[in-house]
Design a protein around this motif. Sequence first.
Motif, short mmCIF file in Angstrom:
data_model
loop_
_atom_site.label_atom_id
_atom_site.label_comp_id
_atom_site.label_asym_id
_atom_site.label_seq_id
_atom_site.Cartn_x
_atom_site.Cartn_y
_atom_site.Cartn_z
N SER A 32 0.86 -1.18 0.00
CA SER A 32 0.00 0.00 0.00
C SER A 32 0.90 1.23 0.00
N LEU A 33 0.69 2.08 -0.99
CA LEU A 33 1.60 3.22 -1.20
C LEU A 33 0.82 4.33 -1.88
N THR A 34 0.98 5.55 -1.41
CA THR A 34 0.34 6.70 -2.05
C THR A 34 1.38 7.75 -2.41
N VAL A 35 1.09 8.47 -3.48
CA VAL A 35 1.87 9.64 -3.87
C VAL A 35 0.87 10.77 -4.10
N GLY A 36 0.97 11.81 -3.29
CA GLY A 36 0.05 12.92 -3.43
C GLY A 36 0.36 13.78 -4.64
N ALA A 37 -0.62 14.54 -5.07
CA ALA A 37 -0.39 15.48 -6.17
C ALA A 37 0.68 16.47 -5.74
N GLY A 38 1.73 16.59 -6.55
CA GLY A 38 2.82 17.51 -6.23
C GLY A 38 3.83 16.97 -5.24
N GLU A 39 3.72 15.72 -4.85
CA GLU A 39 4.62 15.13 -3.85
C GLU A 39 5.74 14.34 -4.53
N PHE A 40 6.93 14.40 -3.96
CA PHE A 40 8.10 13.68 -4.46
C PHE A 40 8.38 12.54 -3.48
N VAL A 41 8.13 11.30 -3.93
CA VAL A 41 8.30 10.12 -3.08
C VAL A 41 9.35 9.22 -3.69
#
Length: 270
Positions: A32-41
């Motif tokens: 389970s992994l999320t990347v938000g709008a504008g986020e650098f992961v």
Amino acid sequence: MSTPALQLADASVTFVDRANPAARYTAVQGVSLTVGAGEFVSVVGPTGCGKSTLLNLAAGLLAPSTGTVQVFGQPLQGINARAGYMFQAESLMPWRSALGNVMAGLEFRGVPPAEARAQAEDWLRRVGLGAFGDRYPHQMSGGMRKRTSLAQTLVLDPDIILMDEPFSALDIQTRQLMENEVLALWQAKKKAVLFITHDLDEAIAMSDRVVVMSAGPASRPIGEFAIDLERPRDVAEVRTTPAFIALHNAIWAVLRDEVLKGYQQQLQVK
């Protein structure tokens, strides 16, 4: 909360040998992994932990065996049209110039030639290659080819940028220049980025969050760290700060045993 740009929920990928269906290999399990709008992961982990598999799930090049992948709240079906993918390996067409390579994706999308050329020239200028559009890949240095690949990805204005160890083959000085260029372009556009790297320093220097994967098979996230270092950042200078060193020590404490496990598994395979 805003809808994540990218969300993997309990995603697993199991590969089956067609010649021997009983032979199965689970690369990642229950991710389970999320990347938000504008986020650098960034995602880090030992060799063979399924980092590139996660990126291929996000790109739609692989479908999950179990679980789901969503893009801005919608189930991903087929290729992720809202993502641009920058590969580790060379992806330039050798018969096309730098300008021709950057124009290619626009041409495939049906953008008129004059408009495609203008956009490609603009992005070559942004990555510092405005005077080198007529160069062919064999006439460019490794750093110049990477800049061209970056322009080739960003000219399509993707909402999500997927990067698979894009700078690993570069010397350290060129690598740091490219890392800073990517951060500057990201700061201006604030796209969602999922960045795969073996280099923990690189991950910390560039990211908002770092996700640590366990050793494979059936790799899964085992740690997640918020990187609260001030932006904008210079990737060389930030490495010397006490906050960076503290983050490095904390993440390495989780990552170290997994790297050793991965190394031992490689020895057993040999």
